[in-house]
Scaffold this motif. Sequence first.
Motif, mmCIF file in Angstrom:
data_model
loop_
_atom_site.group_PDB
_atom_site.id
_atom_site.type_symbol
_atom_site.label_atom_id
_atom_site.label_comp_id
_atom_site.label_asym_id
_atom_site.label_seq_id
_atom_site.Cartn_x
_atom_site.Cartn_y
_atom_site.Cartn_z
ATOM 1 N N ASP A 25 -55.664 33.993 19.013
ATOM 2 C CA ASP A 25 -55.044 33.575 20.263
ATOM 3 C C ASP A 25 -53.699 32.899 20.009
ATOM 4 O OD1 ASP A 25 -54.800 33.236 22.969
ATOM 5 O OD2 ASP A 25 -56.244 31.602 23.141
ATOM 6 N N VAL A 26 -52.887 32.866 21.049
ATOM 7 C CA VAL A 26 -51.659 32.084 21.094
ATOM 8 C C VAL A 26 -51.878 30.963 22.100
ATOM 9 C CG1 VAL A 26 -49.199 32.089 21.675
ATOM 10 C CG2 VAL A 26 -50.233 34.082 20.577
ATOM 11 N N THR A 27 -51.543 29.735 21.716
ATOM 12 C CA THR A 27 -51.776 28.605 22.600
ATOM 13 C C THR A 27 -50.585 27.665 22.579
ATOM 14 O OG1 THR A 27 -53.384 26.880 23.191
ATOM 15 C CG2 THR A 27 -52.885 27.151 20.848
ATOM 16 N N LYS A 28 -50.601 26.670 23.446
ATOM 17 C CA LYS A 28 -49.500 25.708 23.524
ATOM 18 C C LYS A 28 -50.060 24.299 23.397
ATOM 19 C CE LYS A 28 -46.070 26.299 26.422
ATOM 20 N NZ LYS A 28 -44.973 26.706 25.534
ATOM 21 N N ARG A 29 -49.628 23.586 22.364
ATOM 22 C CA ARG A 29 -49.941 22.191 22.162
ATOM 23 C C ARG A 29 -49.031 21.638 21.084
ATOM 24 N NH1 ARG A 29 -52.721 21.785 17.342
ATOM 25 N NH2 ARG A 29 -54.093 23.517 16.735
ATOM 26 N N THR A 30 -48.966 20.341 20.968
ATOM 27 C CA THR A 30 -48.159 19.751 19.912
ATOM 28 C C THR A 30 -48.825 19.985 18.555
ATOM 29 O OG1 THR A 30 -49.270 17.612 20.188
ATOM 30 C CG2 THR A 30 -47.231 17.972 21.436
ATOM 31 N N VAL A 31 -48.010 20.049 17.526
ATOM 32 C CA VAL A 31 -48.485 20.276 16.163
ATOM 33 C C VAL A 31 -47.764 19.297 15.250
ATOM 34 C CG1 VAL A 31 -48.732 21.927 14.283
ATOM 35 C CG2 VAL A 31 -48.852 22.726 16.664
ATOM 36 N N GLY A 32 -48.517 18.514 14.489
ATOM 37 C CA GLY A 32 -47.932 17.522 13.601
ATOM 38 C C GLY A 32 -47.500 18.092 12.266
ATOM 39 N N ALA A 33 -46.955 17.217 11.423
ATOM 40 C CA ALA A 33 -46.383 17.642 10.148
ATOM 41 C C ALA A 33 -47.419 18.276 9.232
ATOM 42 C CB ALA A 33 -45.719 16.459 9.455
ATOM 43 N N ALA A 34 -48.568 17.628 9.063
ATOM 44 C CA ALA A 34 -49.577 18.134 8.133
ATOM 45 C C ALA A 34 -50.121 19.483 8.594
ATOM 46 C CB ALA A 34 -50.711 17.124 7.991
ATOM 47 N N GLU A 35 -50.368 19.632 9.895
ATOM 48 C CA GLU A 35 -50.897 20.889 10.407
ATOM 49 C C GLU A 35 -49.860 22.008 10.276
ATOM 50 O OE1 GLU A 35 -53.503 22.508 14.215
ATOM 51 O OE2 GLU A 35 -52.142 20.816 14.518
ATOM 52 N N SER A 36 -48.585 21.682 10.494
ATOM 53 C CA SER A 36 -47.537 22.684 10.333
ATOM 54 C C SER A 36 -47.462 23.162 8.889
ATOM 55 C CB SER A 36 -46.178 22.100 10.749
ATOM 56 O OG SER A 36 -46.082 21.991 12.146
ATOM 57 N N ARG A 37 -47.528 22.218 7.947
ATOM 58 C CA ARG A 37 -47.490 22.604 6.533
ATOM 59 C C ARG A 37 -48.671 23.511 6.180
ATOM 60 N NH1 ARG A 37 -47.188 16.792 5.436
ATOM 61 N NH2 ARG A 37 -45.030 16.134 5.780
ATOM 62 N N ALA A 38 -49.852 23.122 6.627
ATOM 63 C CA ALA A 38 -51.051 23.903 6.307
ATOM 64 C C ALA A 38 -50.952 25.316 6.877
ATOM 65 C CB ALA A 38 -52.290 23.193 6.840
ATOM 66 N N ALA A 39 -50.480 25.429 8.125
ATOM 67 C CA ALA A 39 -50.362 26.740 8.751
ATOM 68 C C ALA A 39 -49.335 27.604 8.025
ATOM 69 C CB ALA A 39 -49.973 26.583 10.218
ATOM 70 N N SER A 40 -48.219 27.003 7.604
ATOM 71 C CA SER A 40 -47.188 27.769 6.909
ATOM 72 C C SER A 40 -47.705 28.292 5.571
ATOM 73 C CB SER A 40 -45.937 26.917 6.701
ATOM 74 O OG SER A 40 -45.278 26.698 7.933
ATOM 75 N N ARG A 41 -48.453 27.457 4.853
ATOM 76 C CA ARG A 41 -49.034 27.938 3.587
ATOM 77 C C ARG A 41 -49.973 29.108 3.850
ATOM 78 N NH1 ARG A 41 -49.777 22.255 2.650
ATOM 79 N NH2 ARG A 41 -48.171 21.456 1.243
#
Length: 286
Positions: A25-41
Amino acid sequence: MTRADEPEDDEVQGSSAERLLGTTDVTKRTVGAAESRAASRLWWDADADDYQAEHGAFLGESDFVWCPERLREQHAGLLGDIRGKRVLEVGCGAASCSRWLADHGARPVGLDISAGMLRNAVACGEHSGTAVPLVQASADCLPFAEGSFDLACSAFGGVPFVADAGAVFREVARVLRPGGRWVFAVTHPMRWIFPDDPGPTGLTATHSYFDRTPYLEVDGTGRATYVEHHRTLGDYVRQLTAAGFRLRDLVEPEWPEGHTQVWGQWSPLRGRLFPGTAIFVCVLDS
């Protein structure tokens, strides 16, 4: 460079990385630094080989292509004199830009958050005969001492995928020597208002330019599998100034005549009407 096959609105396309990560799914919510790093990896490790297979020929094995509009550092000279300079490439991917820098007399270091991307960088270095130092780290947590580099650059790498671009700019300022140049390319912020479609559908504004909610894909448990953050032009200028940079130039490459290749949302149709890339040329105050 940024992911080129983002799904439109709430429709998730079936790329191999999405299947591997279980993206639903595609969703809309805020994303913090740690979650962004994890998703990018997660994303770039899963997509690294497919990305290189699809875009490696365009980017070249040892070439510095700033953007899908095919602007090359060889002709643009945005970094200035690179000979003998220590250069940090932030979000290097397969490190084609770093290899070009090395081939032209610079002393580059390529940094990327993805082990998969760096694996491709090692393979391309072995094949080309130009190996460059590679470091795995996030753009907002640079593992280098203060004043380690003369220049820093990023061609669609790192900046869009961190929760706080200001943190990236502060880190780059920390590792640059006074007077050092920081040049980075990102998707032009105005593209945020249009669907990611290279055809006529991509010419109609559907999203608010002022909505900073990131683009987010998730799996069935709600875990982020891909995150990309939006900033306005004003956001970038304020964050750069706060980090101690002076903006020397803002380059918005025009779509060149004879360039017919479509790259994700970038196409001749859209490129003739509005910019797809913004390149910020900055200098660290002495």
